[in-house]
Structure formats: C-alpha cells, structure tokens
Design a protein around this motif. Structure first.
Motif, PDB file in Angstrom:
ATOM      1  N   GLY A  76     -21.421  12.787  32.322  1.00 59.83           N
ATOM      2  CA  GLY A  76     -20.813  14.054  32.735  1.00 59.83           C
ATOM      3  C   GLY A  76     -21.240  14.519  34.103  1.00 59.83           C
ATOM      4  O   GLY A  76     -21.243  15.718  34.385  1.00 59.83           O
ATOM      5  N   GLY A  77     -21.598  13.579  34.976  1.00 56.96           N
ATOM      6  CA  GLY A  77     -22.024  13.936  36.325  1.00 56.96           C
ATOM      7  C   GLY A  77     -23.487  14.316  36.436  1.00 56.96           C
ATOM      8  O   GLY A  77     -23.940  14.696  37.525  1.00 56.96           O
ATOM      9  N   MET A  78     -24.254  14.204  35.363  1.00 53.51           N
ATOM     10  CA  MET A  78     -25.669  14.569  35.403  1.00 53.51           C
ATOM     11  C   MET A  78     -26.518  13.518  36.105  1.00 53.51           C
ATOM     12  O   MET A  78     -27.615  13.820  36.585  1.00 53.51           O
ATOM     13  N   VAL A  79     -26.034  12.297  36.158  1.00 57.86           N
ATOM     14  CA  VAL A  79     -26.764  11.188  36.776  1.00 57.86           C
ATOM     15  C   VAL A  79     -25.825  10.482  37.750  1.00 57.86           C
ATOM     16  O   VAL A  79     -24.626  10.338  37.462  1.00 57.86           O
ATOM     17  N   VAL A  80     -26.365  10.062  38.882  1.00 55.16           N
ATOM     18  CA  VAL A  80     -25.545   9.352  39.861  1.00 55.16           C
ATOM     19  C   VAL A  80     -26.278   8.094  40.305  1.00 55.16           C
ATOM     20  O   VAL A  80     -27.503   8.080  40.449  1.00 55.16           O
ATOM     21  N   SER A  81     -25.514   7.033  40.468  1.00 59.67           N
ATOM     22  CA  SER A  81     -26.045   5.779  41.017  1.00 59.67           C
ATOM     23  C   SER A  81     -25.326   5.535  42.341  1.00 59.67           C
ATOM     24  O   SER A  81     -24.150   5.178  42.357  1.00 59.67           O
ATOM     25  N   ASP A  82     -26.024   5.768  43.443  1.00 55.84           N
ATOM     26  CA  ASP A  82     -25.424   5.603  44.767  1.00 55.84           C
ATOM     27  C   ASP A  82     -26.341   4.732  45.627  1.00 55.84           C
ATOM     28  O   ASP A  82     -27.481   4.450  45.256  1.00 55.84           O
ATOM     29  N   PRO A  83     -25.844   4.259  46.787  1.00 51.78           N
ATOM     30  CA  PRO A  83     -26.667   3.359  47.611  1.00 51.78           C
ATOM     31  C   PRO A  83     -28.009   3.952  48.010  1.00 51.78           C
ATOM     32  O   PRO A  83     -29.029   3.262  47.958  1.00 51.78           O
ATOM     33  N   MET A  84     -28.035   5.229  48.404  1.00 51.21           N
ATOM     34  CA  MET A  84     -29.300   5.834  48.806  1.00 51.21           C
ATOM     35  C   MET A  84     -30.305   5.823  47.656  1.00 51.21           C
ATOM     36  O   MET A  84     -31.467   5.418  47.804  1.00 51.21           O
ATOM     37  N   GLY A  85     -29.849   6.270  46.476  1.00 55.08           N
ATOM     38  CA  GLY A  85     -30.731   6.307  45.321  1.00 55.08           C
ATOM     39  C   GLY A  85     -31.221   4.925  44.915  1.00 55.08           C
ATOM     40  O   GLY A  85     -32.396   4.731  44.597  1.00 55.08           O
ATOM     41  N   ASN A  86     -30.322   3.954  44.948  1.00 57.37           N
ATOM     42  CA  ASN A  86     -30.707   2.602  44.532  1.00 57.37           C
ATOM     43  C   ASN A  86     -31.666   1.941  45.520  1.00 57.37           C
ATOM     44  O   ASN A  86     -32.577   1.222  45.115  1.00 57.37           O
ATOM     45  N   TRP A  87     -31.464   2.185  46.818  1.00 55.05           N
ATOM     46  CA  TRP A  87     -32.427   1.643  47.787  1.00 55.05           C
ATOM     47  C   TRP A  87     -33.793   2.290  47.602  1.00 55.05           C
ATOM     48  O   TRP A  87     -34.826   1.613  47.680  1.00 55.05           O
ATOM     49  N   LEU A  88     -33.815   3.601  47.380  1.00 54.08           N
ATOM     50  CA  LEU A  88     -35.096   4.271  47.154  1.00 54.08           C
ATOM     51  C   LEU A  88     -35.777   3.750  45.890  1.00 54.08           C
ATOM     52  O   LEU A  88     -36.997   3.566  45.857  1.00 54.08           O
ATOM     53  N   LYS A  89     -34.989   3.488  44.848  1.00 57.79           N
ATOM     54  CA  LYS A  89     -35.559   2.908  43.626  1.00 57.79           C
ATOM     55  C   LYS A  89     -36.134   1.518  43.911  1.00 57.79           C
ATOM     56  O   LYS A  89     -37.222   1.172  43.438  1.00 57.79           O
ATOM     57  N   LEU A 114     -40.717   5.338  36.163  1.00 58.69           N
ATOM     58  CA  LEU A 114     -39.523   5.804  35.451  1.00 58.69           C
ATOM     59  C   LEU A 114     -39.215   7.250  35.821  1.00 58.69           C
ATOM     60  O   LEU A 114     -38.048   7.619  36.037  1.00 58.69           O
ATOM     61  N   GLY A 115     -40.264   8.079  35.905  1.00 61.66           N
ATOM     62  CA  GLY A 115     -40.059   9.456  36.342  1.00 61.66           C
ATOM     63  C   GLY A 115     -39.463   9.529  37.735  1.00 61.66           C
ATOM     64  O   GLY A 115     -38.566  10.339  38.006  1.00 61.66           O
ATOM     65  N   MET A 116     -39.932   8.669  38.627  1.00 64.79           N
ATOM     66  CA  MET A 116     -39.364   8.626  39.985  1.00 64.79           C
ATOM     67  C   MET A 116     -37.894   8.251  39.937  1.00 64.79           C
ATOM     68  O   MET A 116     -37.065   8.833  40.659  1.00 64.79           O
ATOM     69  N   PHE A 117     -37.551   7.266  39.114  1.00 68.68           N
ATOM     70  CA  PHE A 117     -36.152   6.838  38.998  1.00 68.68           C
ATOM     71  C   PHE A 117     -35.266   7.996  38.546  1.00 68.68           C
ATOM     72  O   PHE A 117     -34.164   8.195  39.061  1.00 68.68           O
ATOM     73  N   VAL A 118     -35.737   8.736  37.543  1.00 67.53           N
ATOM     74  CA  VAL A 118     -34.948   9.861  37.025  1.00 67.53           C
ATOM     75  C   VAL A 118     -34.803  10.936  38.102  1.00 67.53           C
ATOM     76  O   VAL A 118     -33.718  11.531  38.265  1.00 67.53           O
ATOM     77  N   MET A 119     -35.871  11.197  38.851  1.00 68.88           N
ATOM     78  CA  MET A 119     -35.779  12.163  39.957  1.00 68.88           C
ATOM     79  C   MET A 119     -34.755  11.723  40.988  1.00 68.88           C
ATOM     80  O   MET A 119     -33.963  12.540  41.485  1.00 68.88           O
ATOM     81  N   ILE A 120     -34.788  10.445  41.327  1.00 70.90           N
ATOM     82  CA  ILE A 120     -33.899   9.929  42.372  1.00 70.90           C
ATOM     83  C   ILE A 120     -32.441   9.967  41.929  1.00 70.90           C
ATOM     84  O   ILE A 120     -31.543  10.275  42.724  1.00 70.90           O
ATOM     85  N   SER A 121     -32.182   9.691  40.648  1.00 66.19           N
ATOM     86  CA  SER A 121     -30.797   9.618  40.136  1.00 66.19           C
ATOM     87  C   SER A 121     -30.242  10.963  39.712  1.00 66.19           C
ATOM     88  O   SER A 121     -29.028  11.095  39.533  1.00 66.19           O
ATOM     89  N   GLY A 122     -31.107  11.934  39.502  1.00 62.06           N
ATOM     90  CA  GLY A 122     -30.659  13.203  38.928  1.00 62.06           C
ATOM     91  C   GLY A 122     -29.641  13.934  39.791  1.00 62.06           C
ATOM     92  O   GLY A 122     -29.826  14.102  40.995  1.00 62.06           O
TER      93      GLY A 122
END
Length: 495
Positions: free
Chosen positions: A67-80, A118-126
């Motif tokens: 529902g738009g609560m999480v996003v997977s985009d290039p910036m987030g994935n590179w940071l992950k 994992l917490g970092m991943f959730v922060m980055i994708s949120g």
C-alpha cells in the motif's frame, strides 16, 4: 491480500530476518570460541544480500509495496548494498578483536549485527512514518545491546546506559514530531504528506512545530551539534569493534531517513528546514573540529571528527532548494550528500580497521600515542591509515577531496551570498580539521615507537584492509563512476 509485488520489495529484508534466526539457532551447536562457522555463514548471507540489492539497484526499477508503505528504488537499494558490504567488512575486522575479549562466546554479536542491518534496511525502504520508526527502533535496540556486549566492562556498560537514555529521548523527539505532522496532514504516508502540505494545511503552526522535533530527532541520529553528546562517550566506551558497527553502516541509513522525511515528505517546507539544517551544519563544523583538537584518545578524536564530517555533509541539504522553491539543484546537491556519506563510511572502515589490528590481548590501541612509530613496525598499515587521514582532510587526489568538492560545488551552484559564505566557512573549518588529522600522520612517521610487539593479523583481515585502503585512493583518482551512480540514484528518487 498482499500481492507478489509487495513481497518483491522486501525480499532482502526477509532473507536477513530468516537467516538471523537460523544463525542464532545454528550457533547453539558451535563449540569453537572464535565462532568460525557462524562467522562464515554470516558473511555468506551478507554477500548474497549485497548481490541481490546491488542487482535490484542496477535494474533501475522503482517498486512500491504494501500500500505504498515500502519502496524499492535505486537509491535505497544502493544504500542497502553499501550498508551490507560495510557490515561484512566490519565483521571481518572485528572478529579477531572480539574473539580475544571473549565477546563471541554466545554468538550474539553476529545475530545482533544482522538485526541492526535489518533495521537499516527498513529505515532505508520506509515510505511511511511508522515503518521508518520501526526500522529505527530495531537498529537502536540492537546497537544498545552491542555496546553492552562486554557486561564486565564498566566503560562499555556506562556507554550503553548513556546511549540508551539519550537514544530514547531522541526517539521521543522524532516520534512526537511525526505525530504532529500526522495531526496536521492526516496521513502517515510520505508522498501523501508532501501533497497535502503543498496544497496547504489548516494548522501550519502545528506542522512547523512538528518539523522542529523531526529535525531534532534526525540530528541526534546523525550525531550533529547540539545533539552530539552521546557520540564521544559511546565511541570511547564501546569495544572498538562495536564502535565501528555504530560509526559505519548506520550513517547510510541515517542519510536515507533524512532524504525520505525532509526531501520526499517535507520538501514544501524546505525554506524552514534548510535554515535549521544550516545552523546544525555550522555549529557541528565549529564544535566538532575545535573539540577534536584537544583529544588525545583516538576514538574520541574520531568521534568529534564524525560530528564535523556530518556537519559538512548537511551543507548539501542546504543547497537543494533555492529561492522561490527552485528545485533544479536538488539532484546535484543530494547526490553530493550521498557520495559524501558513502565515501566517509569507506574511509571510516579502513581507519578503525587499522586500530583494531593494533590491539592485542589485554591492550587497547586507543590513544594517539599508541600509533607512535607505526611506519617502522608496518609501512603498509601506516600507509593505509595515512591515506585515510589525508582523505578526511580533503587532500587530492583522495576520495575525500572529491566528496568535499562536490558539496562545495552544490553550495555555489545554489547561488546567493549565504551559500557562498557557508562554503567559505566549510573550507576554513576543513583547514582547522587538518591539524588533528595530520597530527596522527606525524606520530606514525616521526615519533619513536613505544610498542615493539609484532602486528599479527589473519589473512582475510590483511586482504580486506589492503583493498579498503586502495579504494580510498582509487576512487579519488577515478571518482566519476561512483559520483554518477549517486547522482542517478537520487535523480530517480526525485522523479
């Protein structure tokens, strides 16, 4: 019902969570005090996660899920991807240190590190206030436990208590600010919040008050003045391996939530928050650099250095939105900020890697004086640390020079006399910072050695440290690829 597209946005997080549980159970059957099998399984898991996130980032796709609560985009994935690699390097550097201090007997260090990641991943994708806060709490709770891992060490337990109390206060600031923004806009979803603010809200005073608390909470997570009190004490009191866990990869996640909240969610209020960020950046550069000069402990010096470096990075956020809401400089400015934080983490890893190498059973290499004559004991490790110090100063052709230059260029391209004066101030503070960085080089190369014990390190540590130090130099000679990657990732996020 949750569709398959939603699950596709979080498969790295699911893999991390599942393997963290598997490794925690598997470690119960490992008898080696150095936890070699657990270490290898953890690194294998992180390598797979890094490949998956790197592949997703290279594809250039942006996918929203749940529902738009999480996003997977290039910036987030590179940071992950970068955060995962940073955690892998940290565990390689930290395992000999932790093993010598009986920190691996229960295997919690590996599990907690994966949960922190994992917490970092959730922060980055949120893409939702609650999701970001959930990731933030997972990271901080894991960090508190890691700092207190040596329960019989008074310094570590004191640092953990200070970190916990101040961290709880900062989390309260951020949560209160987000609740006020929710009250003013009626939404927790970041894109919706931006649309509502752009259209106008009925209670702008509540919104601005919420913005103040949000910026304060973010400032604590970045460790900038006046919310920096925890940084020197936690860096100094934590076991050095844990100091690197806290001072490395989490900086990438902190940058991500600044982007998500201030740029994606609150960019219509950029005129207000840019002024606050400018003040935070100026006082952080001033206090961080001046306080670092007085330090004799290497970890405390690096802590105040971190405060100053994060202040420099924040200058790029001041340059994003120009007068009248002109956003033409946003991709350039925020791309420079991303490049800065990525290269800072790279340099920090190598710096602490050398410090961890110099420790041995019953001896902590924490004081600057402990580095005396390092070049005579090991020209390679002295060279790696010297390269890192010169990079943090901003000496060409090292990567730190181009990181600072890209931020200064973003400031100048924003136009206006205020941005010009900020750039001049940043350069002057960098000159001040050169004193304490170059003092370390002087001690390594010109002081007589006080230690004669041979520097011993496992092959994997020597190999990773050599590559780490080489990257600081190579990415300075050819910085274009990483700079373009950061600029493109941020530009895709802004679309």
């Amino acid at each position: 019902m949750i569709d398959s597209l939603s699950w596709a946005t979080v498969y790295p997080e699911l893999l991390l969570l599942g393997m963290a549980c598997v490794i925690a159970i598997y470690d119960l059957f490992v008898t080696s005090p150095l936890r070699g099998a657990t270490h290898r399984l953890t690194l294998l898991t992180l390598a797979v996660v890094a490949v998956l996130t790197g592949y997703a980032a290279a594809s250039g796709e942006t996918i929203a899920g749940f529902g738009g609560m999480v996003v997977s985009d290039p910036m987030g994935n590179w940071l992950k991807c970068f955060a995962t690699i940073a955690m892998m390097v940290t565990l390689v550097y930290g395992r000999p240190y932790a093993g010598a201090r009986d920190m691996l007997r229960g295997g919690e260090m590996f599990t907690l590190s994966m949960l922190a990641l994992l917490g970092m991943f959730v922060m980055i994708s949120g893409h939702n206030f609650l999701v970001i806060y959930l990731g933030l709490e997972l990271l901080t709770l894991s960090s508190y436990a890691l700092v207190a891992l040596r329960r019989d060490d008074l310094k570590a337990t004191e640092a953990a208590m200070k970190y916990f109390v101040l961290g709880a206060l900062a989390s309260g600031f951020l949560l209160y600010g987000l609740s006020l923004v929710y009250g003013a806009t009626g939404s927790l979803d970041i894109p919706t919040v931006a649309q509502v603010i752009a259209a106008g809200v009925d209670q702008p005073q509540v919104l601005v008050l919420g913005l103040v608390f949000v910026v304060a909470g973010l400032a604590f997570k970045l460790g900038v003045v006046p919310f920096h009190m925890w940084v020197p004490d936690v860096y100094h009191g934590s076991p050095t391996a844990v100091t690197l866990i806290i001072g490395g990869a989490p900086k990438l996640a902190a940058f991500a939530i600044v982007i998500r909240l201030l740029v994606e969610g609150l960019v219509p209020l950029a005129f207000d928050w840019q002024q606050m960020v400018a003040v935070l950046a100026v006082v952080s550069l001033l206090v961080g650099n001046l306080a670092a000069i007085a330090q004799t402990n290497m970890k405390r010096m690096l802590a105040f250095s971190t405060i100053a470096q994060m202040g420099f990075m924040l200058l790029a956020f001041v340059a994003g939105v120009g007068a009248g809401g002109d956003g033409s400089n946003m991709a350039n400015a925020y791309g420079a900020a991303m490049f800065y934080v990525v290269t800072y983490v790279l340099t920090t890893l190598a710096t602490f890697g050398v410090l961890l190498l110099l420790t041995r059973q019953g001896f902590e290499s924490e004081d600057i004086a402990d580095l005396a004559g390092l070049n005579q004991r090991s020209p390679l490790y002295a060279g790696v640390l010297a390269v890192c110090m010169f990079s943090l100063v901003g000496v060409p052709p090292l990567v730190g020079f181009y990181a600072k230059l890209s931020v200064l260029q973003a400031l100048l391209e924003a136009g206006g006399s205020a941005h010009l004066w900020l750039a001049v101030f940043a350069v002057l503070m960098s000159l001040v910072g050169a004193f304490y960085y170059l003092r370390v080089v002087k001690v390594m190369y010109f002081d007589a050695p006080t230690q004669t014990a041979p520097i011993e390190a496992p092959l994997d540590v020597r190999a990773v440290l050599s590559v780490n130090g080489a990257l600081v130099l190579v990415l300075g000679i050819i910085p274009g690829g990483l700079m373009a990657l950061c600029a493109q990732a941020v530009a895709a996020m802004l679309l």
